[in-house]
Write an enzyme that holds these catalytic residues in place. Structure first.
Site, PDB file in Angstrom:
ATOM      1  N   LEU A  27       7.832  69.637  43.397  1.00 22.33           N
ATOM      2  CA  LEU A  27       8.038  68.534  42.462  1.00 22.33           C
ATOM      3  C   LEU A  27       7.397  68.856  41.117  1.00 22.33           C
ATOM      4  O   LEU A  27       6.326  69.449  41.071  1.00 22.33           O
ATOM      5  CB  LEU A  27       7.432  67.246  43.030  1.00 22.33           C
ATOM      6  CG  LEU A  27       8.132  66.696  44.274  1.00 22.33           C
ATOM      7  CD1 LEU A  27       7.346  65.532  44.833  1.00 22.33           C
ATOM      8  CD2 LEU A  27       9.541  66.257  43.966  1.00 22.33           C
TER       9      LEU A  27
ATOM     10  N   LEU B 255       4.907  58.171  40.800  1.00 20.04           N
ATOM     11  CA  LEU B 255       5.368  58.859  41.992  1.00 20.04           C
ATOM     12  C   LEU B 255       4.887  60.311  42.042  1.00 20.04           C
ATOM     13  O   LEU B 255       5.158  61.097  41.128  1.00 20.04           O
ATOM     14  CB  LEU B 255       6.895  58.809  42.053  1.00 20.04           C
ATOM     15  CG  LEU B 255       7.544  59.483  43.275  1.00 20.04           C
ATOM     16  CD1 LEU B 255       7.121  58.770  44.556  1.00 20.04           C
ATOM     17  CD2 LEU B 255       9.063  59.478  43.133  1.00 20.04           C
ATOM     18  N   ASP B 256       4.174  60.652  43.108  1.00 20.44           N
ATOM     19  CA  ASP B 256       3.706  62.019  43.376  1.00 20.44           C
ATOM     20  C   ASP B 256       2.863  62.593  42.241  1.00 20.44           C
ATOM     21  O   ASP B 256       2.807  63.811  42.044  1.00 20.44           O
ATOM     22  CB  ASP B 256       4.899  62.945  43.661  1.00 20.44           C
ATOM     23  CG  ASP B 256       5.588  62.598  44.967  1.00 20.44           C
ATOM     24  OD1 ASP B 256       4.892  62.161  45.902  1.00 20.44           O
ATOM     25  OD2 ASP B 256       6.815  62.738  45.047  1.00 20.44           O
ATOM     26  N   GLU B 257       2.197  61.741  41.490  1.00 22.76           N
ATOM     27  CA  GLU B 257       1.348  62.211  40.404  1.00 22.76           C
ATOM     28  C   GLU B 257      -0.077  61.684  40.513  1.00 22.76           C
ATOM     29  O   GLU B 257      -0.824  61.692  39.537  1.00 22.76           O
ATOM     30  CB  GLU B 257       1.956  61.825  39.049  1.00 22.76           C
ATOM     31  CG  GLU B 257       3.295  62.517  38.769  1.00 22.76           C
ATOM     32  CD  GLU B 257       3.814  62.241  37.379  1.00 22.76           C
ATOM     33  OE1 GLU B 257       3.040  61.709  36.553  1.00 22.76           O
ATOM     34  OE2 GLU B 257       4.988  62.564  37.106  1.00 22.76           O
TER      35      GLU B 257
END
Length: 296
Positions: free
Chosen positions: A207, A238-240
């Site tokens: 990602l 998201l995903d950070e």
């Protein structure tokens, strides 16, 4: 130091604790804390500290034992003057207490199975109080492990309702941590905010380059030479969220897409287990968008 026990007198065994603190940096912080611990008969077994120069924040973790009968409230009371003097955010944890976990999983169960094994062999000192899924695939595993299983199907129409059920489950089970062990549903901003610092996710490190379905197949098609996984705290971004642990492994042109998948699953399982262990041992401290990791 506490007075020595008289002949024939029984003395309670020492109790192990972990203390973590953060505050603005300045002189005298370590001395203020360790002096109070010594005054109550505390014996430090491990100590680590870090100063973030950019923010001038000080972070510290101390593992210590105290005489039998001492509880967390006693330690917090003794350290209250230091907390007020330095404006500390301080937590004291009873190391003997087993943290309570909720594992969330969809269809790929490799990361969950590895966590359960790590608990079984004593590598992770924790208790899984529930498994939550949007599929029935892992029901048999939960039954075998004697763990309550909740299959809550998630749609765009019932997402808020299902997340409220999760929050209620966290309260009822007194869960300390929620683990997304390849749970393939995006959590709402509301839930991510309310449980900030208490949800850990695992994802492939591609990602944002390889979003969506079959990221390992996408990576194979692009001919990547390095794959990996990242464990992080969940945030509305998201995903950070703040990263706890990562690992990579080299791959070659001779490997097929399924080889990438197998390698990726192994890495995901290891990285998630290490991240959970660091969290459970109170070795992770949040520092804005980053983490301070006091590895053993």
């Amino acid at each position: 130091m506490p007075a020595p026990a008289m002949l024939g007198e029984t003395t309670a065994a020492p109790t192990a604790f972990v203390l973590t603190l953060s505050c603005d940096d300045g002189p005298g912080i370590v001395a203020a804390v360790t002096t109070e611990l010594a005054a109550m008969g505390g014996n430090i077994g491990e100590s680590a500290q870090y100063r973030d120069v950019a923010s001038n924040r000080f972070f510290m973790r101390i593992a210590f034992s105290a005489p039998g009968g001492v509880v967390t409230a006693d330690i917090e009371r003794a350290l209250k003057p230091a907390m007020e003097r330095f404006g500390m955010r301080l937590s004291v944890h009873d190391a003997a207490r087993r943290p309570r976990l909720i594992i969330m999983v969809s269809r790929f169960d490799h990361a969950m199975l590895h966590l359960l094994y790590q608990i079984r062999v004593g590598r992770l000192n924790a208790e899984v109080v529930a498994v939550v899924s949007n599929h029935e695939d892992s029901a048999a595993t939960a039954s075998y492990e004697n763990i309550p299983y909740h299959c809550w199907k998630v749609t765009k129409d019932n997402k808020a309702e299902q997340e409220e059920k999760l929050l209620q489950l966290v309260r009822e089970t007194q869960a300390d941590l929620v683990i997304l062990a390849r749970y393939m549903q995006v959590l709402s901003d509301n839930l991510s905010t309310r449980l900030y610092g208490k949800i850990i996710n695992i994802h492939h490190s591609f990602l944002p380059s390889f979003k969506g379905a079959k990221p390992y197949h996408q990576a194979h098609e692009r001919g990547v030479k390095l794959i990996g996984a990242t464990a992080h705290y969940v945030t509305p971004d998201l995903d950070e969220g703040p990263i706890i642990e990562q690992e990579t492994e080299r791959v070659t042109h001779s490997m097929g897409a399924e080889d990438f998948v197998a390698t990726g699953r192994d890495i995901e399982s290891r990285v998630l287990a290490r991240a959970v262990r660091l969290h459970l041992e109170n070795r992770v401290m949040l520092n804005g968008h980053r983490t301070v990791i006091f590895a053993q």
